[in-house]
Every structure is written in C-alpha cells, then in structure tokens.
Design a protein around this motif. Structure first.
Motif, short mmCIF file in Angstrom:
data_model
loop_
_atom_site.label_atom_id
_atom_site.label_comp_id
_atom_site.label_asym_id
_atom_site.label_seq_id
_atom_site.Cartn_x
_atom_site.Cartn_y
_atom_site.Cartn_z
N LEU A 15 17.07 42.90 55.94
CA LEU A 15 15.74 43.20 56.24
C LEU A 15 15.63 44.60 56.38
CD1 LEU A 15 14.37 40.21 58.61
CD2 LEU A 15 14.00 40.70 56.18
N GLY A 16 16.49 45.33 57.19
CA GLY A 16 16.83 46.65 57.40
C GLY A 16 16.96 47.59 56.36
N LEU A 17 17.61 47.16 55.02
CA LEU A 17 18.07 47.87 54.25
C LEU A 17 17.13 48.89 53.58
CD1 LEU A 17 20.95 48.04 52.44
CD2 LEU A 17 19.88 46.63 50.97
N PRO A 18 15.87 48.47 53.33
CA PRO A 18 14.73 49.46 52.66
C PRO A 18 14.65 50.77 53.66
CG PRO A 18 14.14 46.95 52.41
CD PRO A 18 15.30 47.00 53.25
N LEU A 19 14.79 50.17 54.93
CA LEU A 19 14.19 51.25 55.65
C LEU A 19 15.55 52.44 55.89
CD1 LEU A 19 13.04 52.67 58.26
CD2 LEU A 19 14.19 51.16 59.70
N PHE A 20 16.93 51.84 55.75
CA PHE A 20 18.13 52.62 55.61
C PHE A 20 17.91 53.53 54.50
CE2 PHE A 20 20.00 49.30 58.28
CZ PHE A 20 19.62 49.75 59.70
N GLN A 21 17.63 52.84 53.37
CA GLN A 21 17.57 53.54 52.14
C GLN A 21 16.53 54.67 51.95
OE1 GLN A 21 19.56 52.69 49.12
NE2 GLN A 21 18.70 54.90 48.83
N SER A 22 15.38 54.38 52.63
CA SER A 22 14.53 55.40 52.55
C SER A 22 14.98 56.76 53.70
CB SER A 22 13.01 55.03 53.38
OG SER A 22 13.48 54.51 54.70
N LEU A 23 15.46 56.44 54.78
CA LEU A 23 16.28 57.46 55.60
C LEU A 23 17.17 58.43 54.66
CD1 LEU A 23 16.50 55.71 58.98
CD2 LEU A 23 14.83 57.36 58.32
N ILE A 24 17.96 57.65 54.13
CA ILE A 24 19.13 58.43 53.50
C ILE A 24 18.53 59.11 52.34
CG2 ILE A 24 20.86 58.20 51.71
CD1 ILE A 24 21.97 55.73 53.49
N PHE A 28 17.72 62.49 54.64
CA PHE A 28 18.86 63.44 54.36
C PHE A 28 19.03 63.98 52.86
CE2 PHE A 28 19.77 60.30 57.66
CZ PHE A 28 19.99 61.25 58.77
N ASN A 29 18.12 63.49 52.09
CA ASN A 29 18.20 63.79 50.46
C ASN A 29 19.65 63.56 49.95
OD1 ASN A 29 15.62 64.83 50.59
ND2 ASN A 29 16.11 66.81 51.33
N LEU A 30 20.04 62.47 50.12
CA LEU A 30 21.50 62.16 49.81
C LEU A 30 21.42 61.25 48.47
CD1 LEU A 30 23.44 61.61 52.91
CD2 LEU A 30 23.67 63.64 51.47
N PRO A 31 22.01 61.55 47.14
CA PRO A 31 21.91 60.62 46.34
C PRO A 31 22.76 59.27 46.41
CG PRO A 31 23.54 62.44 45.69
CD PRO A 31 22.88 62.62 47.19
N LEU A 32 22.48 58.60 47.35
CA LEU A 32 23.39 57.37 47.55
C LEU A 32 22.32 55.96 47.54
CD1 LEU A 32 25.17 58.59 50.70
CD2 LEU A 32 26.13 58.47 48.16
N THR A 33 22.84 55.27 47.07
CA THR A 33 22.02 53.70 46.69
C THR A 33 22.87 52.75 47.65
OG1 THR A 33 21.32 54.54 44.87
CG2 THR A 33 21.15 52.20 45.43
N LEU A 34 22.10 52.27 48.69
CA LEU A 34 22.72 51.14 49.28
C LEU A 34 22.54 49.79 48.52
CD1 LEU A 34 21.38 52.04 52.98
CD2 LEU A 34 23.87 52.52 51.75
N ILE A 35 23.39 48.86 48.51
CA ILE A 35 23.42 47.60 47.99
C ILE A 35 24.40 46.58 48.85
CG2 ILE A 35 23.09 48.40 45.64
CD1 ILE A 35 26.03 48.06 45.11
N ILE A 36 23.96 45.42 48.73
CA ILE A 36 24.87 44.38 49.18
C ILE A 36 25.36 43.42 48.06
CG2 ILE A 36 24.88 42.47 50.75
CD1 ILE A 36 22.55 43.65 52.12
N ASN A 37 26.62 43.64 47.78
CA ASN A 37 26.97 42.52 46.73
C ASN A 37 27.93 41.37 47.58
OD1 ASN A 37 29.74 43.53 47.54
ND2 ASN A 37 29.65 45.09 45.88
N PHE A 38 28.23 40.20 46.51
CA PHE A 38 28.87 39.02 46.87
C PHE A 38 30.06 39.30 47.53
CE2 PHE A 38 31.32 35.40 45.97
CZ PHE A 38 30.74 34.39 46.85
N ARG A 39 30.93 40.15 46.90
CA ARG A 39 32.25 40.53 47.28
C ARG A 39 32.41 41.03 48.90
NH1 ARG A 39 36.66 44.84 44.96
NH2 ARG A 39 38.24 44.45 46.26
N VAL A 40 31.59 42.06 49.13
CA VAL A 40 31.48 42.68 50.32
C VAL A 40 31.06 41.60 51.56
CG1 VAL A 40 30.44 44.49 51.84
CG2 VAL A 40 31.28 44.97 49.51
#
Length: 206
Positions: A15-24, A28-40
């Motif tokens: 639920l908080g992933l969109p908020l964290f992605q918008s902050l980054i 912070f203007n960082l070219p990072l994309t947060l994802i949740i995959n099955f392995r992790v």
C-alpha cells in the motif's frame, strides 16, 4: 504470529509503495523504480516465518531441561550453557553470515559486517552488565519503591540485557539512516557544481 506479521508487513509495503516511489522520484530526483517481485517476497516470507522460530529455540531448550521440583526449592539456576544452545548460536551466526554473503555478493564485506555486528552485541552486553552492576549498588541506598524497580532490572539480567541490546542496535540503525541516505544520494545524483556537459558536438568529416 510470524505468518500474521509477515502478511501485515507485505500489505503495508504494497500500500505504501506508490508513496515511497513518489518521494524518490519527486523529492530526491533519483532514477529508481521500486518493485516487488516474487523471489524477494518469497525470501522475506521465509525469513519472517523461520527467523522467530529459530529465535525461540533457547527458550524451548530451557523449558525441556527445566525440572518443576527445582522451582519449589532454593536451587540456583545453572549458568552452564548446553551443547544445544551452543549449536543453535553457531548455526544462527552461520545462517546470518550466509544471508549477508547472498545480499552483498562478497565474502569479505559479509564477514566484516557479521563480525562488526557480533562485536557490537558483545559491547552492548558488557555496557549493560556494567550498568546493572552500578544499579545493584545504588539500589541499596534507595527507598523501597526505587529499590524494587531497580531490583526488577538487575535480578532479570537476561531479559534486561536483551531489551537493552535490541534498543541500542535499533537506535544505532536509525541514527545511521540519514548518513546512508546522503551517501547514496551523493553517489547517484551528481553535484550541481560538477562540470557535466549539456551539449555534445560531433565533428563528422566528409
């Protein structure tokens, strides 16, 4: 309990992933994309379920070795750790060391991190024992209420040491987070005054 805690953690992160992605991205203007995959997710779930089970092994060993008759007699508790406890301790360190190798992809970094963490735990335990020693001496000159409160800490040294060590490590991690954030930003995001070209000229000859 472990399964419930793991499920709630996954739900909160999802639920908080969109908020964290918008902050980054925005702050912070960082070219990072947060994802949740099955392995992790699978690895985290296994650690969340198996970790607490491994942690309660010493308590289970003490319960199995406990003699109910000794609770009714004035018999001091045994301070010698059994071979099961030592095996558990060594196995836990090896498992943790293996996880750090898997995450860092470096035996050297994993060994330094694991060794540093063990040294910090030993240091915090020594500090806790020193504090409890002085509290035991101090409680003799206090009134009944303060003496009872301090004796509740000094007479349960194992639980007090566990809480003190855990809180010390958690506080240390929280205090290191701003420094880690600045280090990551400085490594990824270039400084404003750095000489980065904004225009490229290609001299193409006939």
């Amino acid at each position: 309990v472990s399964i419930t805690a793991g499920a709630l953690s996954f739900l909160l992160v999802y639920l908080g992933l969109p908020l964290f992605q918008s902050l980054i991205t925005d702050k912070f203007n960082l070219p990072l994309t947060l994802i949740i995959n099955f392995r992790v997710s699978l690895v985290v779930a296994l650690i969340a379920v198996i970790g607490p089970v491994i942690m309660i092994i010493p308590q289970l060993v003490e319960i199995t070795e406990l003699r109910p008759l000794s609770l009714l007699q004035n018999i001091p508790a045994q301070k010698i750790k059994s071979w099961v406890y030592i095996t558990w301790l060594v196995s836990s360190i090896i498992i943790f060391w293996g996880l750090t190798i898997w995450q860092s992809h470096s035996i050297k970094i994993a060994s330094i991190f694991t060794g540093s963490l063990i040294a910090l735990v030993v240091l915090f335990r020594l500090i806790n024992n020193l504090i409890l020693f002085f509290l035991e001496k101090l409680s003799r000159n206090l009134n009944l209420e303060f003496k009872h409160a301090l004796r509740g800490l000094t007479r349960k040294a194992a639980s007090t040491s566990l809480v003190f060590t855990t809180m010390s490590l958690a506080t240390m991690v929280l205090s290191l987070l701003p420094h880690i954030k600045n280090s990551i930003i400085n490594e990824i995001k270039p400084a404003q005054e750095s000489q980065i070209p904004s225009l490229f000229l290609f001299d193409i000859q006939p």
